[in-house]
Design a protein around this motif. Sequence first.
Motif, PDB file in Angstrom:
ATOM      1  N   ILE A  44       0.810  -1.227  -0.125  1.00 27.63           N
ATOM      2  CA  ILE A  44      -0.067   0.359   0.021  1.00 27.63           C
ATOM      3  C   ILE A  44       0.809   1.036  -0.110  1.00 27.63           C
ATOM      4  O   ILE A  44       0.778   2.110  -0.572  1.00 27.63           O
ATOM      5  CB  ILE A  44      -0.959  -0.189   1.140  1.00 27.63           C
ATOM      6  CG1 ILE A  44      -1.866  -0.950   0.946  1.00 27.63           C
ATOM      7  CG2 ILE A  44      -1.742   1.407   1.377  1.00 27.63           C
ATOM      8  CD1 ILE A  44      -2.727  -1.426   2.255  1.00 27.63           C
ATOM      9  N   ARG A  45       2.125   1.211   0.717  1.00 30.73           N
ATOM     10  CA  ARG A  45       2.712   2.341   0.857  1.00 30.73           C
ATOM     11  C   ARG A  45       3.644   2.600  -0.526  1.00 30.73           C
ATOM     12  O   ARG A  45       3.969   3.789  -0.940  1.00 30.73           O
ATOM     13  CB  ARG A  45       3.741   2.296   2.008  1.00 30.73           C
ATOM     14  CG  ARG A  45       3.373   2.541   3.230  1.00 30.73           C
ATOM     15  CD  ARG A  45       4.659   2.758   4.309  1.00 30.73           C
ATOM     16  NE  ARG A  45       5.561   1.914   4.385  1.00 30.73           N
ATOM     17  CZ  ARG A  45       5.427   0.731   4.727  1.00 30.73           C
ATOM     18  NH1 ARG A  45       4.316   0.372   5.545  1.00 30.73           N
ATOM     19  NH2 ARG A  45       6.392  -0.250   4.903  1.00 30.73           N
ATOM     20  N   SER A  46       4.178   1.392  -0.871  1.00 29.40           N
ATOM     21  CA  SER A  46       4.922   1.624  -1.962  1.00 29.40           C
ATOM     22  C   SER A  46       4.509   1.488  -3.537  1.00 29.40           C
ATOM     23  O   SER A  46       5.053   1.839  -4.495  1.00 29.40           O
ATOM     24  CB  SER A  46       6.052   0.782  -1.980  1.00 29.40           C
ATOM     25  OG  SER A  46       5.860  -0.596  -2.052  1.00 29.40           O
ATOM     26  N   ALA A  47       3.267   0.967  -3.645  1.00 32.31           N
ATOM     27  CA  ALA A  47       2.608   0.712  -4.923  1.00 32.31           C
ATOM     28  C   ALA A  47       2.513   1.975  -5.799  1.00 32.31           C
ATOM     29  O   ALA A  47       2.034   2.848  -5.164  1.00 32.31           O
ATOM     30  CB  ALA A  47       1.530  -0.180  -4.980  1.00 32.31           C
ATOM     31  N   PRO A  48       3.152   1.931  -7.094  1.00 27.66           N
ATOM     32  CA  PRO A  48       2.640   3.126  -7.970  1.00 27.66           C
ATOM     33  C   PRO A  48       1.054   3.325  -7.824  1.00 27.66           C
ATOM     34  O   PRO A  48       0.360   2.377  -7.979  1.00 27.66           O
ATOM     35  CB  PRO A  48       2.991   2.802  -9.139  1.00 27.66           C
ATOM     36  CG  PRO A  48       4.090   1.751  -8.965  1.00 27.66           C
ATOM     37  CD  PRO A  48       3.598   0.786  -7.729  1.00 27.66           C
ATOM     38  N   SER A  69      -7.921  -2.600 -10.416  1.00 27.67           N
ATOM     39  CA  SER A  69      -8.397  -1.360 -10.240  1.00 27.67           C
ATOM     40  C   SER A  69      -8.015  -0.604 -11.574  1.00 27.67           C
ATOM     41  O   SER A  69      -6.922  -0.682 -12.189  1.00 27.67           O
ATOM     42  CB  SER A  69      -7.612  -0.631  -9.067  1.00 27.67           C
ATOM     43  OG  SER A  69      -7.752   1.036  -9.352  1.00 27.67           O
ATOM     44  N   MET A  70      -9.140   0.272 -11.993  1.00 27.41           N
ATOM     45  CA  MET A  70      -8.938   0.880 -13.369  1.00 27.41           C
ATOM     46  C   MET A  70      -8.054   2.363 -13.312  1.00 27.41           C
ATOM     47  O   MET A  70      -7.729   2.827 -13.836  1.00 27.41           O
ATOM     48  CB  MET A  70     -10.158   1.305 -13.912  1.00 27.41           C
ATOM     49  CG  MET A  70     -10.938   0.037 -14.371  1.00 27.41           C
ATOM     50  SD  MET A  70      -9.980  -0.568 -15.922  1.00 27.41           S
ATOM     51  CE  MET A  70     -10.253   0.296 -17.223  1.00 27.41           C
ATOM     52  N   THR A  71      -8.009   2.729 -11.533  1.00 28.80           N
ATOM     53  CA  THR A  71      -7.389   3.922 -11.295  1.00 28.80           C
ATOM     54  C   THR A  71      -6.092   3.822 -10.527  1.00 28.80           C
ATOM     55  O   THR A  71      -5.084   4.302 -10.614  1.00 28.80           O
ATOM     56  CB  THR A  71      -8.197   4.778 -10.800  1.00 28.80           C
ATOM     57  OG1 THR A  71      -8.834   4.220  -9.523  1.00 28.80           O
ATOM     58  CG2 THR A  71      -9.279   5.436 -11.438  1.00 28.80           C
ATOM     59  N   THR A  75      -4.680   1.966  -3.864  1.00 25.56           N
ATOM     60  CA  THR A  75      -5.605   2.529  -3.001  1.00 25.56           C
ATOM     61  C   THR A  75      -6.881   1.521  -2.881  1.00 25.56           C
ATOM     62  O   THR A  75      -7.697   1.230  -1.921  1.00 25.56           O
ATOM     63  CB  THR A  75      -6.795   3.978  -3.878  1.00 25.56           C
ATOM     64  OG1 THR A  75      -5.542   4.829  -4.049  1.00 25.56           O
ATOM     65  CG2 THR A  75      -7.835   4.189  -3.414  1.00 25.56           C
ATOM     66  N   ARG A  76      -6.988   0.649  -3.991  1.00 25.74           N
ATOM     67  CA  ARG A  76      -7.938  -0.615  -4.014  1.00 25.74           C
ATOM     68  C   ARG A  76      -7.605  -1.532  -2.854  1.00 25.74           C
ATOM     69  O   ARG A  76      -8.456  -2.001  -2.209  1.00 25.74           O
ATOM     70  CB  ARG A  76      -8.065  -1.271  -5.248  1.00 25.74           C
ATOM     71  CG  ARG A  76      -9.296  -2.142  -5.270  1.00 25.74           C
ATOM     72  CD  ARG A  76     -10.583  -1.489  -5.372  1.00 25.74           C
ATOM     73  NE  ARG A  76     -11.525  -2.525  -5.342  1.00 25.74           N
ATOM     74  CZ  ARG A  76     -12.366  -2.581  -4.196  1.00 25.74           C
ATOM     75  NH1 ARG A  76     -11.900  -2.173  -2.977  1.00 25.74           N
ATOM     76  NH2 ARG A  76     -13.119  -3.826  -4.300  1.00 25.74           N
ATOM     77  N   ILE A  77      -6.249  -1.811  -2.798  1.00 24.54           N
ATOM     78  CA  ILE A  77      -5.838  -2.844  -1.810  1.00 24.54           C
ATOM     79  C   ILE A  77      -6.058  -2.091  -0.317  1.00 24.54           C
ATOM     80  O   ILE A  77      -6.369  -2.750   0.541  1.00 24.54           O
ATOM     81  CB  ILE A  77      -4.309  -2.918  -2.124  1.00 24.54           C
ATOM     82  CG1 ILE A  77      -4.089  -3.887  -3.256  1.00 24.54           C
ATOM     83  CG2 ILE A  77      -3.702  -3.827  -0.756  1.00 24.54           C
ATOM     84  CD1 ILE A  77      -2.761  -4.035  -3.585  1.00 24.54           C
ATOM     85  N   ALA A  78      -5.873  -0.933  -0.368  1.00 23.95           N
ATOM     86  CA  ALA A  78      -6.256  -0.280   1.119  1.00 23.95           C
ATOM     87  C   ALA A  78      -7.632  -0.531   1.492  1.00 23.95           C
ATOM     88  O   ALA A  78      -7.783  -0.647   2.663  1.00 23.95           O
ATOM     89  CB  ALA A  78      -5.656   1.216   0.979  1.00 23.95           C
ATOM     90  N   LYS A  79      -8.565  -0.214   0.392  1.00 21.24           N
ATOM     91  CA  LYS A  79      -9.676  -0.287   0.798  1.00 21.24           C
ATOM     92  C   LYS A  79     -10.207  -1.666   1.415  1.00 21.24           C
ATOM     93  O   LYS A  79     -10.984  -1.768   2.149  1.00 21.24           O
ATOM     94  CB  LYS A  79     -10.748  -0.125  -0.364  1.00 21.24           C
ATOM     95  CG  LYS A  79     -10.797   1.440  -0.635  1.00 21.24           C
ATOM     96  CD  LYS A  79     -11.537   1.670  -1.884  1.00 21.24           C
ATOM     97  CE  LYS A  79     -11.610   3.173  -2.094  1.00 21.24           C
ATOM     98  NZ  LYS A  79     -12.413   3.497  -3.571  1.00 21.24           N
TER      99      LYS A  79
END
Length: 127
Positions: A44-48, A69-71, A75-79
């Motif tokens: 989550i911290r390092s993924a582009p 995720s299309m964006t 962020t999707r993993i964090a959710k």
Amino acid sequence: MAYAEKMIPSAAVREMIDRYRNEARNPAAPDFQISELAPVSEVIRSAPWDHGVYAIYRADQTLIYIGMSMTSVATRIAKHMSRRVQESTFWQMHTGYFAQTILVPNSWEAPSLEEFLVQQALAYPGI
């Protein structure tokens, strides 16, 4: 899409990704950026902040979940790791410890890769 009922090792997921590259893509297409398996918090911290597919694994590095995720993959993993989601029955039964990202050069390829991996996971015989 969840796969908690099968014990699919991370190495098998990597083979599925390679199979997609070899069978379903134009060889001239730009390659994926595939991360190494890492703790979820680190990913989550390092993924582009880019589009792609991700896999979440248990502590024993067997697959729990494939998503896309299309964006922003991060962020999707964090959710998935949010308190509200973690309180769901599925995530209470299957804690995610590791994650891997597969960033695709074009956003339209994320759904295609995800669907391919889902079908491969469903067909995987398990251990």
